[in-house]
Write a protein that holds these residues in place. Structure first.
Motif, short mmCIF file in Angstrom:
data_model
loop_
_atom_site.label_atom_id
_atom_site.label_comp_id
_atom_site.label_asym_id
_atom_site.label_seq_id
_atom_site.Cartn_x
_atom_site.Cartn_y
_atom_site.Cartn_z
N VAL A 203 -5.46 41.49 -37.67
CA VAL A 203 -5.52 42.33 -36.47
C VAL A 203 -6.89 42.22 -35.81
N TYR B 261 -9.48 43.60 -32.58
CA TYR B 261 -9.66 44.79 -31.74
C TYR B 261 -10.48 44.48 -30.50
N GLN C 58 -6.22 47.81 -30.74
CA GLN C 58 -5.78 46.46 -31.09
C GLN C 58 -5.61 45.66 -29.82
N ARG D 229 -14.24 49.88 -36.00
CA ARG D 229 -13.32 48.90 -36.57
C ARG D 229 -13.23 49.07 -38.09
#
Ligand code: ADP
Ligand code: MG
Ligand code: ZN
Length: 479
Positions: free
Chosen positions: A2, A4, A205, A238
Protein backbone atom coordinates in the motif's frame (compact mmCIF):
# COMPACT_ATOMS: atom_id res chain seq x y z
CA UNK A 1 2.23 -2.87 -0.98
CA UNK A 2 0.00 0.00 0.00
CA UNK A 3 1.31 3.45 -0.84
CA UNK A 4 0.13 6.72 0.65
CA UNK A 5 -0.12 10.32 -0.45
CA UNK A 6 -0.19 13.53 1.57
CA UNK A 7 -3.17 15.84 1.60
CA UNK A 8 -2.12 19.28 2.76
CA UNK A 9 -3.87 22.59 3.39
CA UNK A 10 -1.97 25.68 4.49
CA UNK A 11 -3.11 28.57 6.65
CA UNK A 12 -0.82 31.53 6.05
CA UNK A 13 -0.78 34.73 8.09
CA UNK A 14 0.81 37.73 6.41
CA UNK A 15 1.45 41.03 8.11
CA UNK A 16 0.11 43.85 5.97
CA UNK A 17 2.60 46.56 5.17
CA UNK A 18 0.86 49.55 6.76
CA UNK A 19 2.21 52.44 8.83
CA UNK A 20 -0.49 52.09 11.47
CA UNK A 21 -2.46 49.33 13.15
CA UNK A 22 -5.76 47.91 11.94
CA UNK A 23 -8.12 49.61 14.42
CA UNK A 24 -6.10 52.54 15.84
CA UNK A 25 -3.45 55.04 14.81
CA UNK A 26 -0.55 53.36 16.63
CA UNK A 27 2.62 52.71 14.68
CA UNK A 28 3.38 49.21 13.41
CA UNK A 29 7.11 49.96 13.41
CA UNK A 30 9.24 47.08 14.60
CA UNK A 31 11.85 47.53 17.31
CA UNK A 32 10.25 50.20 19.49
CA UNK A 33 10.66 49.85 23.27
CA UNK A 34 8.04 47.49 24.75
CA UNK A 35 4.47 48.84 24.93
CA UNK A 36 5.40 52.14 23.32
CA UNK A 37 3.22 51.67 20.24
CA UNK A 38 -0.01 51.36 22.18
CA UNK A 39 -3.18 53.29 22.97
CA UNK A 40 -6.50 52.57 24.75
CA UNK A 41 -7.82 50.75 21.66
CA UNK A 42 -5.01 48.24 21.22
CA UNK A 43 -4.58 47.93 24.99
CA UNK A 44 -8.23 46.90 25.16
CA UNK A 45 -9.19 49.54 27.72
CA UNK A 46 -12.93 49.69 28.42
CA UNK A 47 -14.85 52.12 26.27
CA UNK A 48 -12.23 52.50 23.56
CA UNK A 49 -13.70 51.94 20.10
CA UNK A 50 -11.97 50.45 17.04
CA UNK A 51 -11.88 52.39 13.77
CA UNK A 52 -11.04 50.36 10.69
CA UNK A 53 -7.86 51.42 8.84
CA UNK A 54 -8.75 51.90 5.15
CA UNK A 55 -5.27 51.02 4.02
CA UNK A 56 -5.67 47.58 5.58
CA UNK A 57 -8.76 46.94 3.49
CA UNK A 58 -7.00 48.13 0.36
CA UNK A 59 -4.00 45.85 0.88
CA UNK A 60 -6.19 42.89 1.79
CA UNK A 61 -8.19 43.49 -1.39
CA UNK A 62 -5.01 43.66 -3.46
CA UNK A 63 -3.90 40.26 -2.16
CA UNK A 64 -7.37 38.81 -2.68
CA UNK A 65 -7.68 40.02 -6.25
CA UNK A 66 -4.14 38.97 -7.08
CA UNK A 67 -5.07 35.35 -6.32
CA UNK A 68 -8.36 35.61 -8.17
CA UNK A 69 -10.70 35.67 -5.20
CA UNK A 70 -14.31 36.72 -5.38
CA UNK A 71 -15.17 39.61 -3.06
CA UNK A 72 -18.64 39.29 -1.54
CA UNK A 73 -20.38 42.69 -1.25
CA UNK A 74 -20.40 42.50 2.55
CA UNK A 75 -17.96 41.04 5.05
CA UNK A 76 -18.24 41.00 8.82
CA UNK A 77 -15.73 41.39 11.64
CA UNK A 78 -16.20 38.85 14.40
CA UNK A 79 -14.83 38.37 17.88
CA UNK A 80 -12.81 35.24 18.46
CA UNK A 81 -12.96 34.77 22.22
CA UNK A 82 -10.19 33.22 24.26
CA UNK A 83 -8.02 34.08 27.21
CA UNK A 84 -4.31 34.62 26.94
CA UNK A 85 -2.13 37.27 28.55
CA UNK A 86 -1.06 38.67 25.17
CA UNK A 87 -4.71 39.42 24.31
CA UNK A 88 -5.91 42.19 26.59
CA UNK A 89 -9.47 42.41 25.23
CA UNK A 90 -10.11 38.71 25.80
CA UNK A 91 -10.96 38.37 22.13
CA UNK A 92 -9.24 38.84 18.80
CA UNK A 93 -11.05 40.79 16.12
CA UNK A 94 -11.08 38.57 13.06
CA UNK A 95 -13.54 37.55 10.37
CA UNK A 96 -15.42 34.30 10.53
CA UNK A 97 -18.38 33.18 8.45
CA UNK A 98 -18.35 36.25 6.20
CA UNK A 99 -14.73 36.78 5.19
CA UNK A 100 -13.44 39.50 2.88
CA UNK A 101 -12.64 37.15 0.00
CA UNK A 102 -13.39 33.60 -1.15
CA UNK A 103 -12.69 31.11 -3.94
CA UNK A 104 -9.31 32.09 -5.30
CA UNK A 105 -6.46 30.01 -6.60
CA UNK A 106 -2.77 30.02 -7.15
CA UNK A 107 -0.79 28.22 -9.83
CA UNK A 108 2.44 26.38 -9.17
CA UNK A 109 4.71 24.54 -11.57
CA UNK A 110 5.59 21.10 -10.35
CA UNK A 111 7.99 19.05 -12.48
CA UNK A 112 7.29 21.31 -15.46
CA UNK A 113 3.53 20.96 -15.29
CA UNK A 114 1.08 23.45 -13.83
CA UNK A 115 -1.01 22.71 -10.72
CA UNK A 116 -3.82 24.82 -9.40
CA UNK A 117 -4.13 25.15 -5.62
CA UNK A 118 -7.48 26.56 -4.63
CA UNK A 119 -7.69 29.25 -2.00
CA UNK A 120 -10.72 28.90 0.22
CA UNK A 121 -10.75 32.30 1.84
CA UNK A 122 -8.81 35.39 2.82
CA UNK A 123 -9.80 37.36 5.88
CA UNK A 124 -8.45 40.30 7.88
CA UNK A 125 -7.59 40.16 11.56
CA UNK A 126 -5.49 41.77 14.25
CA UNK A 127 -2.32 40.30 15.68
CA UNK A 128 -1.91 39.64 19.41
CA UNK A 129 0.89 40.91 21.64
CA UNK A 130 4.04 39.10 22.56
CA UNK A 131 5.07 37.34 25.75
CA UNK A 132 8.67 37.44 26.84
CA UNK A 133 9.62 34.62 29.13
CA UNK A 134 12.86 36.19 30.19
CA UNK A 135 15.14 34.38 32.53
CA UNK A 136 13.32 31.08 32.20
CA UNK A 137 16.71 29.44 32.61
CA UNK A 138 17.29 31.41 35.78
CA UNK A 139 14.04 30.04 37.16
CA UNK A 140 12.56 33.53 37.11
CA UNK A 141 8.89 33.61 38.00
CA UNK A 142 8.17 36.58 35.78
CA UNK A 143 6.97 36.84 32.19
CA UNK A 144 6.61 40.14 30.38
CA UNK A 145 3.92 41.34 28.03
CA UNK A 146 4.73 43.58 25.07
CA UNK A 147 1.63 44.86 23.29
CA UNK A 148 3.40 46.66 20.43
CA UNK A 149 2.20 43.96 18.06
CA UNK A 150 -1.36 43.91 19.41
CA UNK A 151 -3.54 45.27 16.62
CA UNK A 152 -0.96 44.91 13.85
CA UNK A 153 -2.94 44.05 10.69
CA UNK A 154 -2.82 40.55 9.25
CA UNK A 155 -4.53 38.64 6.52
CA UNK A 156 -5.05 34.91 6.80
CA UNK A 157 -4.96 33.02 3.55
CA UNK A 158 -6.50 29.56 3.80
CA UNK A 159 -5.92 27.04 1.04
CA UNK A 160 -8.13 24.10 0.17
CA UNK A 161 -6.52 20.71 0.92
CA UNK A 162 -5.20 20.59 -2.65
CA UNK A 163 -1.50 20.30 -1.92
CA UNK A 164 -0.09 16.81 -2.40
CA UNK A 165 3.52 16.91 -1.22
CA UNK A 166 5.96 18.90 0.87
CA UNK A 167 7.51 20.09 -2.38
CA UNK A 168 4.19 21.48 -3.58
CA UNK A 169 3.70 23.16 -0.21
CA UNK A 170 7.11 24.79 -0.60
CA UNK A 171 6.31 26.00 -4.12
CA UNK A 172 2.91 27.30 -3.02
CA UNK A 173 4.52 29.34 -0.25
CA UNK A 174 7.19 30.71 -2.56
CA UNK A 175 4.62 31.79 -5.13
CA UNK A 176 2.37 33.30 -2.48
CA UNK A 177 5.29 35.24 -1.06
CA UNK A 178 6.24 36.55 -4.50
CA UNK A 179 2.65 37.67 -5.13
CA UNK A 180 2.33 39.43 -1.77
CA UNK A 181 5.63 41.22 -2.26
CA UNK A 182 4.92 42.19 -5.85
CA UNK A 183 1.58 43.70 -4.89
CA UNK A 184 3.15 45.66 -2.05
CA UNK A 185 0.87 43.87 0.40
CA UNK A 186 3.42 42.41 2.79
CA UNK A 187 7.15 42.03 3.21
CA UNK A 188 6.22 38.37 3.51
CA UNK A 189 9.39 37.27 5.19
CA UNK A 190 8.97 34.19 7.34
CA UNK A 191 12.31 34.58 9.09
CA UNK A 192 11.33 38.10 10.15
CA UNK A 193 7.94 36.95 11.37
CA UNK A 194 5.78 38.89 8.93
CA UNK A 195 4.70 35.65 7.29
CA UNK A 196 3.56 32.70 9.39
CA UNK A 197 2.26 29.35 8.34
CA UNK A 198 0.32 26.53 9.95
CA UNK A 199 0.25 23.32 7.97
CA UNK A 200 -2.63 20.81 8.01
CA UNK A 201 -1.79 17.35 6.80
CA UNK A 202 -3.58 14.04 6.51
CA UNK A 203 -2.56 11.03 4.49
CA UNK A 204 -4.56 8.51 2.48
CA UNK A 205 -3.96 5.50 0.30
CA UNK A 206 -3.06 6.43 -3.24
CA UNK A 207 -6.19 6.54 -5.33
CA UNK A 208 -8.52 7.07 -2.38
CA UNK A 209 -10.83 10.06 -2.63
CA UNK A 210 -12.02 10.61 0.93
CA UNK A 211 -9.91 12.73 3.28
CA UNK A 212 -8.08 11.24 6.25
CA UNK A 213 -7.95 12.68 9.75
CA UNK A 214 -5.77 15.77 9.76
CA UNK A 215 -3.10 17.05 12.06
CA UNK A 216 -2.27 20.74 12.27
CA UNK A 217 1.40 21.62 12.65
CA UNK A 218 2.41 24.92 14.22
CA UNK A 219 5.69 26.62 15.05
CA UNK A 220 7.06 26.63 11.53
CA UNK A 221 9.52 29.43 10.98
CA UNK A 222 10.93 28.95 7.50
CA UNK A 223 9.79 27.49 4.18
CA UNK A 224 12.41 24.78 4.61
CA UNK A 225 10.99 23.85 7.99
CA UNK A 226 7.45 23.69 6.63
CA UNK A 227 8.69 21.22 4.08
CA UNK A 228 10.73 19.20 6.59
CA UNK A 229 7.90 19.12 9.13
CA UNK A 230 5.50 17.85 6.46
CA UNK A 231 7.90 15.10 5.39
CA UNK A 232 8.35 14.14 8.96
CA UNK A 233 4.62 14.13 9.70
CA UNK A 234 3.89 12.08 6.58
CA UNK A 235 6.26 9.38 7.84
CA UNK A 236 4.80 9.50 11.34
CA UNK A 237 1.24 9.10 10.10
CA UNK A 238 2.20 6.37 7.66
CA UNK A 239 3.91 4.45 10.45
CA UNK A 240 0.76 4.63 12.52
CA UNK A 241 -1.55 3.49 9.72
CA UNK A 242 0.75 0.70 8.61
CA UNK A 243 0.87 -0.73 12.08
CA UNK A 244 -2.91 -0.70 12.22
CA UNK A 245 -3.23 2.40 14.37
CA UNK A 246 -5.46 5.41 14.02
CA UNK A 247 -4.56 9.07 13.49
CA UNK A 248 -6.02 11.38 16.10
CA UNK A 249 -6.97 14.91 15.14
CA UNK A 250 -4.66 17.20 17.03
CA UNK A 251 -2.35 20.18 16.90
CA UNK A 252 1.36 19.38 16.96
CA UNK A 253 4.37 21.64 17.38
CA UNK A 254 7.37 21.30 15.14
CA UNK A 255 10.72 21.17 16.85
CA UNK A 256 13.30 22.19 14.26
CA UNK A 257 16.30 21.24 16.39
CA UNK A 258 15.13 17.67 16.81
CA UNK A 259 13.26 17.58 13.47
CA UNK A 260 10.14 16.10 15.01
CA UNK A 261 6.62 17.11 16.00
CA UNK A 262 5.16 16.88 19.48
CA UNK A 263 1.53 16.86 20.44
CA UNK A 264 0.24 20.18 21.76
CA UNK A 265 -3.48 19.58 22.13
CA UNK A 266 -6.04 17.15 20.81
CA UNK A 267 -9.42 17.88 19.26
CA UNK A 268 -11.12 17.29 22.61
CA UNK A 269 -9.01 20.00 24.19
CA UNK A 270 -9.66 22.40 21.29
CA UNK A 271 -11.32 25.55 22.49
CA UNK A 272 -14.66 26.91 21.41
CA UNK A 273 -14.04 30.47 20.36
CA UNK A 274 -17.69 31.47 20.55
CA UNK A 275 -17.41 33.71 17.51
CA UNK A 276 -19.98 36.47 17.14
CA UNK A 277 -20.14 39.64 15.04
CA UNK A 278 -18.27 42.53 16.65
CA UNK A 279 -20.94 45.09 17.63
CA UNK A 280 -18.34 47.88 17.59
CA UNK A 281 -17.68 47.52 13.87
CA UNK A 282 -20.13 47.93 11.03
CA UNK A 283 -20.36 45.24 8.38
CA UNK A 284 -17.82 46.14 5.73
CA UNK A 285 -19.32 46.95 2.34
CA UNK A 286 -16.99 46.90 -0.63
CA UNK A 287 -18.26 49.10 -3.42
CA UNK A 288 -17.82 48.04 -7.01
CA UNK A 289 -15.87 51.18 -7.95
CA UNK A 290 -13.36 50.64 -5.18
CA UNK A 291 -12.91 47.05 -6.21
CA UNK A 292 -12.38 48.11 -9.79
CA UNK A 293 -9.86 50.76 -8.77
CA UNK A 294 -7.83 48.24 -6.78
CA UNK A 295 -8.00 45.76 -9.64
CA UNK A 296 -6.67 48.37 -12.06
CA UNK A 297 -3.83 49.27 -9.74
CA UNK A 298 -2.44 45.74 -9.47
CA UNK A 299 1.06 45.41 -10.89
CA UNK A 300 2.25 42.67 -13.20
CA UNK A 301 2.08 39.43 -11.23
CA UNK A 302 4.97 36.96 -11.00
CA UNK A 303 3.43 34.45 -13.39
CA UNK A 304 2.89 37.06 -16.11
CA UNK A 305 6.37 38.41 -15.51
CA UNK A 306 7.89 34.94 -15.87
CA UNK A 307 6.19 34.52 -19.18
CA UNK A 308 7.25 37.97 -20.40
CA UNK A 309 10.88 37.40 -19.38
CA UNK A 310 10.97 34.28 -21.53
CA UNK A 311 9.43 36.00 -24.53
CA UNK A 312 11.07 39.40 -24.29
CA UNK A 313 14.58 38.43 -23.20
CA UNK A 314 14.81 34.87 -24.47
CA UNK A 315 15.37 33.47 -20.99
CA UNK A 316 14.83 29.83 -20.10
CA UNK A 317 11.96 28.80 -17.84
CA UNK A 318 14.45 28.17 -15.08
CA UNK A 319 16.12 31.57 -15.43
CA UNK A 320 12.80 33.40 -15.56
CA UNK A 321 11.61 31.37 -12.58
CA UNK A 322 14.54 32.23 -10.34
CA UNK A 323 14.53 35.91 -11.30
CA UNK A 324 10.84 36.36 -10.54
CA UNK A 325 10.95 34.65 -7.17
CA UNK A 326 11.91 37.95 -5.66
CA UNK A 327 10.44 41.17 -6.93
CA UNK A 328 13.59 43.17 -6.27
CA UNK A 329 15.68 40.62 -8.14
CA UNK A 330 13.38 40.80 -11.17
CA UNK A 331 13.62 44.58 -11.07
CA UNK A 332 17.42 44.40 -10.84
CA UNK A 333 17.51 42.12 -13.86
CA UNK A 334 15.31 44.35 -15.99
CA UNK A 335 17.26 47.49 -15.19
CA UNK A 336 20.55 45.78 -15.93
CA UNK A 337 19.30 44.21 -19.15
CA UNK A 338 18.12 47.60 -20.38
CA UNK A 339 21.44 49.24 -19.58
CA UNK A 340 23.62 46.46 -20.96
CA UNK A 341 21.39 45.41 -23.87
CA UNK A 342 22.73 41.93 -23.20
CA UNK A 343 20.00 39.99 -21.39
CA UNK A 344 21.84 36.67 -21.61
CA UNK A 345 25.06 38.05 -20.12
CA UNK A 346 22.99 39.88 -17.54
CA UNK A 347 21.21 36.77 -16.39
CA UNK A 348 24.53 34.94 -16.15
CA UNK A 349 26.09 37.56 -13.93
CA UNK A 350 23.04 37.73 -11.71
CA UNK A 351 22.32 34.04 -11.33
CA UNK A 352 25.92 32.98 -11.03
CA UNK A 353 27.95 35.71 -9.36
CA UNK A 354 25.50 38.05 -7.71
CA UNK A 355 23.32 35.37 -6.15
CA UNK A 356 26.41 33.61 -4.90
CA UNK A 357 27.59 36.76 -3.13
CA UNK A 358 24.14 37.36 -1.69
CA UNK A 359 24.06 33.81 -0.42
CA UNK A 360 27.50 34.10 1.17
CA UNK A 361 26.45 37.18 3.07
CA UNK A 362 22.82 36.05 3.41
CA UNK A 363 21.97 39.59 2.35
CA UNK A 364 19.10 40.86 0.27
CA UNK A 365 19.42 42.29 -3.20
CA UNK A 366 18.09 45.54 -1.79
CA UNK A 367 21.31 46.04 0.12
CA UNK A 368 23.59 44.90 -2.68
CA UNK A 369 26.62 47.18 -3.15
CA UNK A 370 26.59 46.10 -6.78
CA UNK A 371 23.89 47.96 -8.74
CA UNK A 372 22.49 47.42 -12.25
CA UNK A 373 24.84 50.17 -13.49
CA UNK A 374 27.81 48.22 -12.12
CA UNK A 375 26.84 44.98 -13.83
CA UNK A 376 25.95 46.70 -17.11
CA UNK A 377 29.29 48.56 -17.06
CA UNK A 378 31.12 45.31 -16.48
CA UNK A 379 29.32 43.67 -19.38
CA UNK A 380 30.28 46.57 -21.65
CA UNK A 381 33.93 46.20 -20.71
CA UNK A 382 33.90 42.53 -21.59
CA UNK A 383 31.93 43.11 -24.79
CA UNK A 384 34.55 45.63 -25.93
CA UNK A 385 37.32 43.19 -25.01
CA UNK A 386 38.76 45.72 -22.63
CA UNK A 387 39.08 43.01 -20.04
CA UNK A 388 39.22 39.24 -20.21
CA UNK A 389 36.59 37.06 -18.60
CA UNK A 390 38.97 36.16 -15.82
CA UNK A 391 39.56 39.83 -15.19
CA UNK A 392 35.83 40.47 -15.25
CA UNK A 393 35.42 38.01 -12.40
CA UNK A 394 38.06 39.89 -10.48
CA UNK A 395 36.36 43.21 -11.17
CA UNK A 396 33.03 41.80 -10.01
CA UNK A 397 34.63 40.67 -6.79
CA UNK A 398 36.11 44.13 -6.30
CA UNK A 399 32.81 45.88 -7.14
CA UNK A 400 31.15 43.80 -4.46
CA UNK A 401 33.65 44.72 -1.76
CA UNK A 402 34.22 48.38 -2.69
CA UNK A 403 31.07 49.40 -4.62
CA UNK A 404 33.39 51.17 -7.08
CA UNK A 405 32.34 51.34 -10.72
CA UNK A 406 33.99 48.76 -12.99
CA UNK A 407 35.83 51.36 -15.12
CA UNK A 408 37.38 52.81 -11.98
CA UNK A 409 38.52 49.42 -10.79
CA UNK A 410 39.96 48.56 -14.18
CA UNK A 411 42.02 51.73 -14.33
CA UNK A 412 43.08 51.63 -10.69
CA UNK A 413 44.26 48.07 -10.99
CA UNK A 414 45.67 48.57 -14.45
CA UNK A 415 43.49 45.72 -15.54
CA UNK A 416 42.83 47.04 -18.99
CA UNK A 417 46.34 45.94 -19.70
CA UNK A 418 46.61 42.43 -20.94
CA UNK A 419 48.20 40.56 -18.08
CA UNK A 420 47.04 37.03 -18.49
CA UNK A 421 49.86 34.76 -19.50
CA UNK A 422 48.17 33.12 -22.47
CA UNK A 423 47.41 36.40 -24.20
CA UNK A 424 50.84 37.85 -23.57
CA UNK A 425 52.50 34.64 -24.76
CA UNK A 426 50.50 34.92 -27.96
CA UNK A 427 51.93 38.40 -28.61
CA UNK A 428 55.42 37.11 -27.90
CA UNK A 429 54.88 34.25 -30.34
CA UNK A 430 53.89 36.77 -33.01
CA UNK A 431 57.01 38.85 -32.45
CA UNK A 432 59.25 35.79 -32.36
CA UNK A 433 57.80 34.50 -35.64
CA UNK A 434 58.40 37.86 -37.37
CA UNK A 435 61.98 38.40 -36.09
CA UNK A 436 63.91 35.11 -36.26
CA UNK A 437 67.33 36.84 -36.37
CA UNK A 438 66.74 38.98 -33.30
CA UNK A 439 65.42 35.99 -31.42
CA UNK A 440 68.42 33.85 -32.34
CA UNK A 441 70.83 36.54 -31.06
CA UNK A 442 68.74 37.02 -27.92
CA UNK A 443 68.83 33.31 -27.26
CA UNK A 444 72.56 33.27 -27.78
CA UNK A 445 73.04 35.57 -24.86
CA UNK A 446 72.61 39.11 -26.17
CA UNK A 447 70.50 40.02 -23.15
CA UNK A 448 70.52 43.72 -24.04
CA UNK A 449 68.08 42.80 -26.82
CA UNK A 450 65.44 42.15 -24.14
CA UNK A 451 64.42 45.82 -24.24
CA UNK A 452 64.01 45.76 -28.01
CA UNK A 453 61.85 42.63 -27.84
CA UNK A 454 59.70 44.08 -25.07
CA UNK A 455 59.16 47.13 -27.29
CA UNK A 456 58.09 44.92 -30.19
CA UNK A 457 55.70 42.94 -28.03
CA UNK A 458 54.20 46.14 -26.65
CA UNK A 459 53.70 47.34 -30.18
CA UNK A 460 52.12 44.05 -31.26
CA UNK A 461 49.64 44.35 -28.39
CA UNK A 462 48.87 48.00 -29.24
CA UNK A 463 50.34 48.94 -25.89
CA UNK A 464 48.00 46.79 -23.88
CA UNK A 465 50.33 44.05 -22.75
CA UNK A 466 51.50 44.40 -19.19
CA UNK A 467 55.28 45.18 -19.52
CA UNK A 468 56.14 43.42 -16.29
CA UNK A 469 54.52 40.25 -17.55
CA UNK A 470 56.21 40.60 -20.94
CA UNK A 471 59.61 40.96 -19.30
CA UNK A 472 59.09 37.97 -17.10
CA UNK A 473 57.88 35.72 -19.92
CA UNK A 474 60.78 36.73 -22.15
CA UNK A 475 63.23 35.87 -19.39
CA UNK A 476 61.49 32.53 -18.90
CA UNK A 477 62.00 31.73 -22.57
CA UNK A 478 65.75 32.24 -22.45
CA UNK A 479 66.10 30.71 -19.00
P1 ADP B 1 -10.49 25.01 10.96
O1 ADP B 1 -11.83 25.61 10.83
O2 ADP B 1 -10.30 24.12 12.14
O3 ADP B 1 -9.37 26.00 10.76
P2 ADP B 1 -10.72 24.18 8.25
O4 ADP B 1 -11.68 23.13 7.82
O5 ADP B 1 -11.06 25.59 8.00
O6 ADP B 1 -10.39 23.95 9.76
O7 ADP B 1 -9.35 23.88 7.55
C1 ADP B 1 -8.19 24.52 7.89
C2 ADP B 1 -7.13 24.06 6.92
O8 ADP B 1 -6.98 22.66 6.96
C3 ADP B 1 -7.42 24.41 5.48
O9 ADP B 1 -6.24 24.90 4.88
C4 ADP B 1 -7.83 23.10 4.88
O10 ADP B 1 -7.47 23.03 3.53
C5 ADP B 1 -7.05 22.09 5.67
N1 ADP B 1 -7.70 20.80 5.78
C6 ADP B 1 -8.98 20.55 6.11
N2 ADP B 1 -9.21 19.23 6.14
C7 ADP B 1 -8.04 18.61 5.84
C8 ADP B 1 -7.61 17.25 5.71
N3 ADP B 1 -8.44 16.23 5.92
N4 ADP B 1 -6.34 17.00 5.40
C9 ADP B 1 -5.47 18.02 5.20
N5 ADP B 1 -5.81 19.30 5.30
C10 ADP B 1 -7.07 19.61 5.61
MG1 MG C 1 -8.05 27.66 11.04
ZN1 ZN D 1 -3.30 51.61 19.48
Amino acid sequence: MVTYESVIGLEVHAQLDTETKIFCGCSTRFGAPPNQNTCPVCLGLPGALPVLNKKVVELALRASLAVGCRIPPVSVFARKNYFYPDLPKGYQISQYDQPLAVDGSLKIMIHESPREIRIRRIHMEEDAGKLLHEGVEQQSEASFVDLNRAGVPLIEIVSEPDIRSSEEAYLYLKELKAILQTCGVSEANMEEGNLRCDANISIRQNGASELGTRVEIKNLNSFKNVSRALDHEFERQRGILQSGGEIIQETRLYNADLDRTDSMRSKEEAQDYRYFPDPDLLPLKIEAEILERVRQSLPELPEAKRHRFQMEYGLSKMEAGVLTEDEALAEFFEQTAHLSREPKQTVNWILRDLLEKLKETSGSIRQSPVTPAHVAGLIHLTQENKISSTQAKEVFHEMWSTAKMPEVIVSEKGLSQVSDLDSVNRFIDQVFAGNPDLVARFRNGETKLQGVLVGLVMKASSGKANPAVVNKLLKDRTG
